[in-house]
Design a protein around this motif. Structure first.
Motif, mmCIF file in Angstrom:
data_model
loop_
_atom_site.group_PDB
_atom_site.id
_atom_site.type_symbol
_atom_site.label_atom_id
_atom_site.label_comp_id
_atom_site.label_asym_id
_atom_site.label_seq_id
_atom_site.Cartn_x
_atom_site.Cartn_y
_atom_site.Cartn_z
ATOM 1 N N SER A 198 0.821 -1.216 0.000
ATOM 2 C CA SER A 198 0.000 0.000 0.000
ATOM 3 C C SER A 198 0.857 1.270 0.000
ATOM 4 N N VAL A 199 2.119 1.150 0.386
ATOM 5 C CA VAL A 199 3.008 2.319 0.399
ATOM 6 C C VAL A 199 4.082 2.206 -0.689
ATOM 7 N N LEU A 200 3.842 1.328 -1.657
ATOM 8 C CA LEU A 200 4.845 1.102 -2.697
ATOM 9 C C LEU A 200 5.102 2.363 -3.519
ATOM 10 N N ASP A 201 4.045 3.170 -3.744
ATOM 11 C CA ASP A 201 4.240 4.427 -4.470
ATOM 12 C C ASP A 201 5.230 5.332 -3.739
ATOM 13 N N VAL A 202 5.093 5.385 -2.412
ATOM 14 C CA VAL A 202 5.998 6.196 -1.592
ATOM 15 C C VAL A 202 7.416 5.629 -1.656
ATOM 16 N N VAL A 203 7.527 4.324 -1.594
ATOM 17 C CA VAL A 203 8.824 3.650 -1.643
ATOM 18 C C VAL A 203 9.543 3.985 -2.951
ATOM 19 N N ILE A 204 8.825 3.903 -4.062
ATOM 20 C CA ILE A 204 9.431 4.154 -5.369
ATOM 21 C C ILE A 204 9.750 5.640 -5.543
ATOM 22 N N ARG A 205 8.857 6.500 -5.071
ATOM 23 C CA ARG A 205 9.110 7.937 -5.179
ATOM 24 C C ARG A 205 10.358 8.326 -4.384
ATOM 25 N N THR A 206 10.525 7.716 -3.215
ATOM 26 C CA THR A 206 11.711 7.989 -2.405
ATOM 27 C C THR A 206 12.967 7.466 -3.085
ATOM 28 N N PHE A 207 12.853 6.322 -3.757
ATOM 29 C CA PHE A 207 13.997 5.801 -4.524
ATOM 30 C C PHE A 207 14.404 6.788 -5.608
ATOM 31 N N LYS A 208 13.428 7.334 -6.310
ATOM 32 C CA LYS A 208 13.731 8.259 -7.407
ATOM 33 C C LYS A 208 14.373 9.542 -6.895
ATOM 34 N N THR A 209 13.889 10.060 -5.767
ATOM 35 C CA THR A 209 14.511 11.269 -5.214
ATOM 36 C C THR A 209 15.921 10.974 -4.721
ATOM 37 N N SER A 210 16.149 9.742 -4.249
ATOM 38 C CA SER A 210 17.491 9.352 -3.812
ATOM 39 C C SER A 210 18.436 9.249 -5.001
ATOM 40 N N TYR A 226 22.099 5.619 2.218
ATOM 41 C CA TYR A 226 21.332 6.872 2.085
ATOM 42 C C TYR A 226 19.850 6.557 1.870
ATOM 43 N N TYR A 227 19.592 5.603 0.983
ATOM 44 C CA TYR A 227 18.200 5.250 0.674
ATOM 45 C C TYR A 227 17.499 4.660 1.890
ATOM 46 N N TYR A 228 18.220 3.835 2.641
ATOM 47 C CA TYR A 228 17.609 3.255 3.840
ATOM 48 C C TYR A 228 17.177 4.346 4.812
ATOM 49 N N GLY A 229 18.049 5.324 5.044
ATOM 50 C CA GLY A 229 17.699 6.412 5.945
ATOM 51 C C GLY A 229 16.511 7.204 5.437
ATOM 52 N N ALA A 230 16.480 7.451 4.112
ATOM 53 C CA ALA A 230 15.393 8.228 3.519
ATOM 54 C C ALA A 230 14.068 7.479 3.605
ATOM 55 N N ILE A 231 14.084 6.198 3.271
ATOM 56 C CA ILE A 231 12.826 5.438 3.268
ATOM 57 C C ILE A 231 12.312 5.222 4.685
ATOM 58 N N TYR A 232 13.218 5.084 5.636
ATOM 59 C CA TYR A 232 12.779 4.924 7.027
ATOM 60 C C TYR A 232 12.065 6.190 7.501
ATOM 61 N N ARG A 233 12.623 7.347 7.192
ATOM 62 C CA ARG A 233 11.990 8.602 7.610
ATOM 63 C C ARG A 233 10.612 8.771 6.961
ATOM 64 N N VAL A 234 10.521 8.396 5.691
ATOM 65 C CA VAL A 234 9.246 8.537 4.985
ATOM 66 C C VAL A 234 8.193 7.589 5.565
ATOM 67 N N LEU A 235 8.588 6.367 5.877
ATOM 68 C CA LEU A 235 7.637 5.403 6.418
ATOM 69 C C LEU A 235 7.208 5.779 7.831
ATOM 70 N N ILE A 236 8.096 6.391 8.581
ATOM 71 C CA ILE A 236 7.716 6.901 9.903
ATOM 72 C C ILE A 236 6.640 7.985 9.753
ATOM 73 N N GLN A 237 6.796 8.825 8.742
ATOM 74 C CA GLN A 237 5.783 9.848 8.478
ATOM 75 C C GLN A 237 4.446 9.215 8.109
ATOM 76 N N GLU A 238 4.488 8.141 7.334
ATOM 77 C CA GLU A 238 3.259 7.440 6.983
ATOM 78 C C GLU A 238 2.599 6.840 8.218
ATOM 79 N N ARG A 239 3.414 6.335 9.134
ATOM 80 C CA ARG A 239 2.875 5.777 10.374
ATOM 81 C C ARG A 239 2.210 6.870 11.212
ATOM 82 N N ARG A 240 2.802 8.049 11.241
ATOM 83 C CA ARG A 240 2.208 9.158 11.976
ATOM 84 C C ARG A 240 0.867 9.545 11.389
ATOM 85 N N LYS A 241 0.755 9.464 10.069
ATOM 86 C CA LYS A 241 -0.530 9.741 9.429
ATOM 87 C C LYS A 241 -1.576 8.714 9.859
ATOM 88 N N GLU A 242 -1.157 7.461 9.954
ATOM 89 C CA GLU A 242 -2.073 6.424 10.415
ATOM 90 C C GLU A 242 -2.569 6.717 11.822
#
Length: 257
Positions: A198-210, A226-242
Motif C-alpha cells: 500500500s506504500v509502494l508508491d511512496v517507496v518508489i518515489r523515495t527511490f527516485k529522489t534518492s 542513504y536510501y535506507y535512511g530516507a525510506i525509514y523517515r518517509v515510512l515513519i511519516q506514513e505511520r504518523r498519518k495512520e
C-alpha cells in the motif's frame, strides 16, 4: 543489539575471508593510508566478529581505544571510506535523528591493480611477491563478481515488479535485492499497519529522489545507506498519518456516543 538487522550488511563468509581482505587492503593501499587509518582498520576488523565484516562502534569509542581525538578517528574513517575499504551506513535513532554509523569492511579487488606500474628494483620485487596474492584474491571473489553482474531479470520473486522496474536502469539483481531488503527492514521498524504494497508508491518515489541526489553528487556515502535512511523517515511519516487518522476516527466516535 540488533544483530538480525546488521546481518544484511555481512560482507564475508568467514573470519579468514575478512582477515584476508584486510591484508589485501593494507598491501594495495599502503601509499594512501597513514598510521592512524591502518590502526582504525585493524581495530574495526577485531570488532567485526559477531556479524563478520560489520562493526557498530561509535567514533568516540574508536578514538578512546586508539588513544586519539574523536576528530582524528573520524578523519581516519573518512579516509578508509574514500579509498573504498569500508562503507559507512547511517542509523536512525528510535526517537528520530541520525545515530551512529555502521562500518562495513569491503572486499578490495580492483581491475586497476593489474595495470599498476612499478619502477625500481624494490618496487618490482614487491610486485612479484604480491602476484600470488592478487591471483588468490581474484579467484576468491569471482563468485561475488558474477552475482553483481546479474541483470534485473534475476531478481528474486519476493521483490515487487514495480520496484524492479524503477531500479533496473541503475542497478542489477543483487543491488535491487539489497535495496528491497532495506525497504523491508525500514517497513518493519516503522510499525505501519498498512501493508508494504500500500506504500509502494511512496517507496518508489523515495527511490527516485534518492537517485536524483546521487546523480547530483549529493550522496557522499553509499547509495543503499542513504536510501535506507530516507525510506525509514518517509515510512515513519506514513505511520504518523495512520496514528492521526486513528485518533480522528476515535474522536468522531466519542462525539457520537
Amino acid at each position: 543489539m540488533y544483530y538480525d538487522e546488521y546481518e544484511q550488511y555481512q560482507s564475508f563468509r568467514s573470519m579468514d575471508d575478512l582477515n584476508e581482505a584486510v591484508r589485501q587492503a593494507l598491501y594495495y593501499y599502503a601509499d594512501k593510508l597513514n598510521k592512524t587509518a591502518v590502526t582504525v582498520l585493524k581495530l574495526l576488523s577485531r570488532y567485526s566478529c559477531k556479524v563478520i565484516g560489520v562493526s557498530w562502534m561509535k567514533a568516540a569509542t574508536i578514538a578512546q581505544l586508539i588513544d586519539k581525538s574523536e576528530k582524528t578517528a573520524r578523519r581516519a574513517l573518512k579516509t578508509l571510506e574514500e579509498v573504498g575499504i569500508i562503507m559507512r551506513v547511517p542509523t536512525i535513532r528510535e526517537k528520530g535523528g541520525r545515530g551512529y554509523d555502521i562500518c562495513v569492511i569491503q572486499s578490495v579487488v580492483q581491475a586497476e591493480m593489474s595495470s599498476r606500474e612499478e619502477s625500481g628494483n624494490e618496487r618490482e620485487s614487491k610486485a612479484q611477491k604480491g602476484s600470488e596474492l592478487k591471483e588468490t584474491a581474484i579467484s576468491n571473489k569471482l563468485n561475488n563478481y558474477v552475482i553483481d553482474a546479474l541483470d534485473s531479470s534475476y531478481t528474486p520473486d519476493n521483490v515487487p515488479d514495480r520496484f524492479i522496474s524503477a531500479c533496473k536502469p541503475f542497478f542489477g539483481a543483487n543491488k535491487i535485492y539489497e535495496l528491497w531488503r532495506r525497504v523491508s527492514i525500514a517497513y518493519d521498524k516503522s510499525g505501519l499497519d498498512s501493508s508494504v504494497d500500500s506504500v509502494l508508491d511512496v517507496v518508489i518515489r523515495t527511490f527516485k529522489t534518492s537517485v536524483f541526489a546521487w546523480k547530483r553528487g549529493a550522496i557522499r556515502k553509499s547509495f543503499a545507506g542513504y536510501y535506507y535512511g530516507a525510506i525509514y523517515r518517509v515510512l515513519i511519516q506514513e505511520r504518523r498519518k495512520e496514528v492521526a487518522a486513528e485518533s480522528g476516527a476515535f474522536g468522531w466516535l466519542e462525539k457520537c456516543t
